[in-house]
Design an enzyme around this catalytic site. Sequence first.
Site, PDB file in Angstrom:
ATOM      1  N   ASN A 155       6.799  78.421 106.272  1.00 18.10           N
ATOM      2  CA  ASN A 155       7.812  79.424 106.605  1.00 18.10           C
ATOM      3  C   ASN A 155       7.413  80.330 107.773  1.00 18.10           C
ATOM      4  O   ASN A 155       8.263  80.824 108.505  1.00 18.10           O
ATOM      5  CB  ASN A 155       8.186  80.262 105.382  1.00 18.10           C
ATOM      6  CG  ASN A 155       6.991  80.924 104.728  1.00 18.10           C
ATOM      7  OD1 ASN A 155       5.854  80.479 104.867  1.00 18.10           O
ATOM      8  ND2 ASN A 155       7.243  82.002 104.000  1.00 18.10           N
ATOM      9  N   PRO A 179      -2.497  73.398 109.081  1.00 18.76           N
ATOM     10  CA  PRO A 179      -1.074  73.745 109.002  1.00 18.76           C
ATOM     11  C   PRO A 179      -0.342  72.855 108.021  1.00 18.76           C
ATOM     12  O   PRO A 179      -0.833  71.779 107.645  1.00 18.76           O
ATOM     13  CB  PRO A 179      -0.590  73.497 110.439  1.00 18.76           C
ATOM     14  CG  PRO A 179      -1.494  72.409 110.944  1.00 18.76           C
ATOM     15  CD  PRO A 179      -2.833  72.657 110.301  1.00 18.76           C
ATOM     16  N   GLY A 231       1.096  79.433  99.675  1.00 20.58           N
ATOM     17  CA  GLY A 231       1.856  78.277  99.227  1.00 20.58           C
ATOM     18  C   GLY A 231       2.473  78.511  97.858  1.00 20.58           C
ATOM     19  O   GLY A 231       2.566  79.646  97.382  1.00 20.58           O
ATOM     20  N   GLU A 253      -2.059  83.371  97.843  1.00 18.71           N
ATOM     21  CA  GLU A 253      -0.756  84.063  97.902  1.00 18.71           C
ATOM     22  C   GLU A 253       0.287  83.022  97.564  1.00 18.71           C
ATOM     23  O   GLU A 253       0.620  82.163  98.379  1.00 18.71           O
ATOM     24  CB  GLU A 253      -0.553  84.666  99.291  1.00 18.71           C
ATOM     25  CG  GLU A 253       0.569  85.686  99.342  1.00 18.71           C
ATOM     26  CD  GLU A 253       1.903  85.075  99.733  1.00 18.71           C
ATOM     27  OE1 GLU A 253       2.748  84.899  98.837  1.00 18.71           O
ATOM     28  OE2 GLU A 253       2.083  84.777 100.912  1.00 18.71           O
ATOM     29  N   CYS A 287       8.433  84.613 100.920  1.00 21.52           N
ATOM     30  CA  CYS A 287       7.941  84.662  99.539  1.00 21.52           C
ATOM     31  C   CYS A 287       8.349  85.947  98.826  1.00 21.52           C
ATOM     32  O   CYS A 287       8.468  85.965  97.601  1.00 21.52           O
ATOM     33  CB  CYS A 287       6.427  84.491  99.507  1.00 21.52           C
ATOM     34  SG  CYS A 287       5.546  85.711 100.491  1.00 21.52           S
ATOM     35  N   GLU A 388      12.086  79.342  91.525  1.00 23.57           N
ATOM     36  CA  GLU A 388      12.086  79.938  92.859  1.00 23.57           C
ATOM     37  C   GLU A 388      13.027  79.141  93.760  1.00 23.57           C
ATOM     38  O   GLU A 388      13.038  77.919  93.730  1.00 23.57           O
ATOM     39  CB  GLU A 388      10.675  79.934  93.453  1.00 23.57           C
ATOM     40  CG  GLU A 388      10.589  80.655  94.786  1.00 23.57           C
ATOM     41  CD  GLU A 388       9.170  80.678  95.361  1.00 23.57           C
ATOM     42  OE1 GLU A 388       8.936  81.464  96.311  1.00 23.57           O
ATOM     43  OE2 GLU A 388       8.316  79.913  94.871  1.00 23.57           O
TER      44      GLU A 388
END
Length: 485
Positions: A155, A179, A231, A253, A287, A388
């Site tokens: 993102n 990445p 992630g 995170e 997030c 989510e």
Amino acid sequence: MNSTNIKHYSCYINGEWLDDNTREVIQVENPANNEIYATVTACTKDDVQYALESSEKAQRAWALTPANTRAQYIIEIANKLKAEREHFAKLLVLEQGKTYPEALGEVDDTITYMTYSAESARRIQGAIFPAEQANKRLSIYKVPYGVTVGLCAFNYPLALIGRKVGPALATGNTMIIKPHELTPTTASEFCRLVDESSLPKGVINMVSTKNAEAASLLVESPITKLISLTGSTRAGRAMYRAAAENITGLILELGGKAPFIVCEDADIDKAVDAAVISRYANCGQVCICNEMVFVDEKIADEFTDKVIKRTKQIKVGDPFDSSVNMGPNVSKFGLERVHNLVKENVNQGAELLLGGSRPEGKYFEKGNWYTPTILGNVKGTDATISQELFAPIMPIVKVIGFDEALALANNREEGLSAYLYTNDYRIHQKAIDSLEVGTIFINQQIIGNIQGYHSGHKTSGIAGEDGVYGVDHYLQKRTIYLNYE
């Protein structure tokens, strides 16, 4: 897109670009049209091992480099990024799909992350305590871990690099960047800036791969001393298992499901504006986005009507168009998943108030497009609440007061962030004491300050990023008992 127009990006290890003639490539799609616009080298297991070994070798000298000198290297790279601000913003639009203004903001955030870390390098503090005997000293030093690995989500492909590389290097660690396979081109271009700088080779390495064994080696190797992952919670659990054998340090995170709580005394117009901004920023792929609205039943109808009107003002389209507010979703698979959740929720009795489909028109026939969507008559256990979303979908749940909203929010495994709109200072304090999340936005839309701290509670992660606490996570403590008699 003709193959002759496809640009190739390589991986960067030990100050060198990999020879791509003998390696497979990762194809990178433009999420606006699903066309392949670039390829990136797919590293092998041997490449990853080389990255680990060169990072380890470079770290010994890097740790002994004075902190203010390390800071100067970081600033040098940040200044190069600033000089190519527009270039990187355009690359982010192609790779991730965010609008051009959002992409410019991401580049600026990356520069801020790196600059703040550079400024923090000379402020690393230990401690001295009184010893219990004469002619003795007791002190605590802070020292780097060694080789660190930065695993970045799709993102924010560039900002997450700056968020991890900055504090890692400032504190004397080296870092291997990995990445996400959907968004690897920005990382390669970032390493071009590294290559053009005077940074010693091996301090920053970058590997991209589609080989599971190669990726696993990166986190399971005893050379790796600390892993920073942004992630999903699923990925975080896998990271825990992978790091267990060597007791590798972790900064995780992970996923969030932020409730946006609106109490009956809230300023409805301000709450509406904040709810929309906090839901549809970056096509809902943040997030800490507003993932679900819990609104008091006494004001729910007015709030919902105004949210619909405000959301209709969002223009979806070409992310390079200055009049567009929202681009495509980066992941075709992710978008299909949440569209199925919307359909499931409607079957459960929810009312589709807005959106719920691909936009109409020839331009939208290809690409990962979805209209800003609002669902009403949603229950606390429905499909769009239970998982989510990470997409432009806003489910609205009517509640009876703050206590019911609090119970719904806390009765979840995630605990990343939450929003609260009320003018009652007693509820402010109750939320601070009781909401089981790492960040609370009170009468405030989505925002983040570098001097703050970004962390999750429960399954949303451990440790965190940003500010003095984020920098400190890249340091270990070493206690010294000195006898000088």
